[in-house]
Design a protein around this motif. Structure first.
Motif, PDB file in Angstrom:
ATOM      1  N   THR A   1       0.831  -1.195   0.000  1.00  0.00           N
ATOM      2  CA  THR A   1       0.000   0.000   0.000  1.00  0.00           C
ATOM      3  C   THR A   1       0.869   1.250   0.000  1.00  0.00           C
ATOM      4  O   THR A   1       2.089   1.181  -0.061  1.00  0.00           O
ATOM      5  CB  THR A   1      -1.021  -0.055   1.161  1.00  0.00           C
ATOM      6  N   LYS A   2       0.216   2.394   0.011  1.00  0.00           N
ATOM      7  CA  LYS A   2       0.938   3.661  -0.123  1.00  0.00           C
ATOM      8  C   LYS A   2       0.381   4.697   0.840  1.00  0.00           C
ATOM      9  O   LYS A   2      -0.763   4.575   1.295  1.00  0.00           O
ATOM     10  CB  LYS A   2       0.767   4.212  -1.546  1.00  0.00           C
ATOM     11  N   ILE A   3       1.194   5.675   1.112  1.00  0.00           N
ATOM     12  CA  ILE A   3       0.759   6.874   1.813  1.00  0.00           C
ATOM     13  C   ILE A   3       0.791   8.002   0.785  1.00  0.00           C
ATOM     14  O   ILE A   3       1.796   8.175   0.095  1.00  0.00           O
ATOM     15  CB  ILE A   3       1.714   7.229   2.979  1.00  0.00           C
ATOM     16  N   GLU A   4      -0.306   8.727   0.667  1.00  0.00           N
ATOM     17  CA  GLU A   4      -0.382   9.874  -0.238  1.00  0.00           C
ATOM     18  C   GLU A   4      -0.479  11.139   0.610  1.00  0.00           C
ATOM     19  O   GLU A   4      -1.450  11.309   1.356  1.00  0.00           O
ATOM     20  CB  GLU A   4      -1.641   9.759  -1.126  1.00  0.00           C
ATOM     21  N   LEU A   5       0.529  11.975   0.554  1.00  0.00           N
ATOM     22  CA  LEU A   5       0.460  13.262   1.251  1.00  0.00           C
ATOM     23  C   LEU A   5      -0.138  14.281   0.293  1.00  0.00           C
ATOM     24  O   LEU A   5       0.201  14.303  -0.898  1.00  0.00           O
ATOM     25  CB  LEU A   5       1.865  13.711   1.693  1.00  0.00           C
ATOM     26  N   LEU A   6      -1.040  15.101   0.815  1.00  0.00           N
ATOM     27  CA  LEU A   6      -1.754  16.072  -0.026  1.00  0.00           C
ATOM     28  C   LEU A   6      -1.606  17.472   0.537  1.00  0.00           C
ATOM     29  O   LEU A   6      -1.957  17.721   1.702  1.00  0.00           O
ATOM     30  CB  LEU A   6      -3.249  15.730  -0.046  1.00  0.00           C
ATOM     31  N   GLU A   7      -1.099  18.366  -0.282  1.00  0.00           N
ATOM     32  CA  GLU A   7      -1.001  19.771   0.093  1.00  0.00           C
ATOM     33  C   GLU A   7      -1.835  20.578  -0.896  1.00  0.00           C
ATOM     34  O   GLU A   7      -1.784  20.320  -2.107  1.00  0.00           O
ATOM     35  CB  GLU A   7       0.471  20.228   0.012  1.00  0.00           C
ATOM     36  N   ALA A   8      -2.590  21.552  -0.387  1.00  0.00           N
ATOM     37  CA  ALA A   8      -3.388  22.414  -1.269  1.00  0.00           C
ATOM     38  C   ALA A   8      -2.465  23.257  -2.142  1.00  0.00           C
ATOM     39  O   ALA A   8      -1.453  23.764  -1.669  1.00  0.00           O
ATOM     40  CB  ALA A   8      -4.284  23.316  -0.430  1.00  0.00           C
ATOM     41  N   SER A   9      -2.828  23.396  -3.415  1.00  0.00           N
ATOM     42  CA  SER A   9      -2.029  24.278  -4.274  1.00  0.00           C
ATOM     43  C   SER A   9      -2.767  25.581  -4.572  1.00  0.00           C
ATOM     44  O   SER A   9      -2.252  26.454  -5.231  1.00  0.00           O
ATOM     45  CB  SER A   9      -1.641  23.563  -5.565  1.00  0.00           C
ATOM     46  N   ARG A  10      -3.989  25.699  -4.089  1.00  0.00           N
ATOM     47  CA  ARG A  10      -4.691  26.987  -4.156  1.00  0.00           C
ATOM     48  C   ARG A  10      -5.730  27.057  -3.036  1.00  0.00           C
ATOM     49  O   ARG A  10      -6.094  26.029  -2.451  1.00  0.00           O
ATOM     50  CB  ARG A  10      -5.310  27.214  -5.532  1.00  0.00           C
ATOM     51  N   ASP A  11      -6.206  28.299  -2.791  1.00  0.00           N
ATOM     52  CA  ASP A  11      -7.069  28.533  -1.623  1.00  0.00           C
ATOM     53  C   ASP A  11      -8.418  27.821  -1.688  1.00  0.00           C
ATOM     54  O   ASP A  11      -8.998  27.496  -0.655  1.00  0.00           O
ATOM     55  CB  ASP A  11      -7.308  30.035  -1.424  1.00  0.00           C
ATOM     56  N   ASP A  12      -8.939  27.605  -2.912  1.00  0.00           N
ATOM     57  CA  ASP A  12     -10.260  26.961  -3.014  1.00  0.00           C
ATOM     58  C   ASP A  12     -10.145  25.436  -3.187  1.00  0.00           C
ATOM     59  O   ASP A  12     -11.123  24.774  -3.507  1.00  0.00           O
ATOM     60  CB  ASP A  12     -11.079  27.587  -4.156  1.00  0.00           C
ATOM     61  N   SER A  13      -8.953  24.903  -2.956  1.00  0.00           N
ATOM     62  CA  SER A  13      -8.765  23.460  -3.045  1.00  0.00           C
ATOM     63  C   SER A  13      -9.528  22.749  -1.921  1.00  0.00           C
ATOM     64  O   SER A  13      -9.618  23.256  -0.807  1.00  0.00           O
ATOM     65  CB  SER A  13      -7.267  23.181  -2.911  1.00  0.00           C
TER      66      SER A  13
END
Ligand code: CO
Length: 132
Positions: free
Chosen positions: A50-62
């Motif tokens: 399995t995997k870990i997916e890290l998610l960071e917003a790239s814009r304010d309305d994300s």
């Protein structure tokens, strides 16, 4: 559904979190990828099957920006690997689950993805993903 494909974790700062997860897991992430449609930058760590997916917003309305504003950082979704995403959507719809996008969309890591509304899944955002 065949396995947990990945866990998605919402983070404020992808670079810092890459360093943190490198220390935690003892290995480097294997890829970074932007998904423009979702307004996210992602990075992936492989852990066995399995995997870990890290998610960071790239814009304010994300969606990730909204999630972090409301709930802070943390586990954002569970993604299940499916063989036939169209058949799974039909099955789950028939079972009464609320599908957020019935038409699969392009996700990170070469996947077609569909999300289920957390209110129909005990508060957990569920992603279905099929390898393209
Ligand atoms: Co995901």
């Amino acid at each position: 559904m065949r396995k947990i494909e990945h866990l998605g974790i919402a983070v404020k700062d992808l670079e810092q979190s890459n360093a943190l997860f490198k220390r935690l897991l003892g290995k480097e992430h294997y890829k970074e990828e932007a998904v423009e449609g979702e307004g996210v930058k992602t990075s992936f760590f492989q852990i066995g099957e399995t995997k870990i997916e890290l998610l960071e917003a790239s814009r304010d309305d994300s969606p990730i920006a909204k999630y972090i504003a409301k709930k802070s950082e943390g586990i954002h979704h569970i993604a299940f690997d499916v063989q036939d995403i169209y058949a799974e959507v039909a099955r789950l719809k028939n079972e009464g689950f609320e599908i957020l996008n019935e038409i699969p969309k392009e996700g990170a890591d070469n996947k077609l993805v569909v999300f289920l509304h957390p209110k129909s899944t005990n508060g957990v955002l569920v992603e279905l993903c099929q390898e393209k």
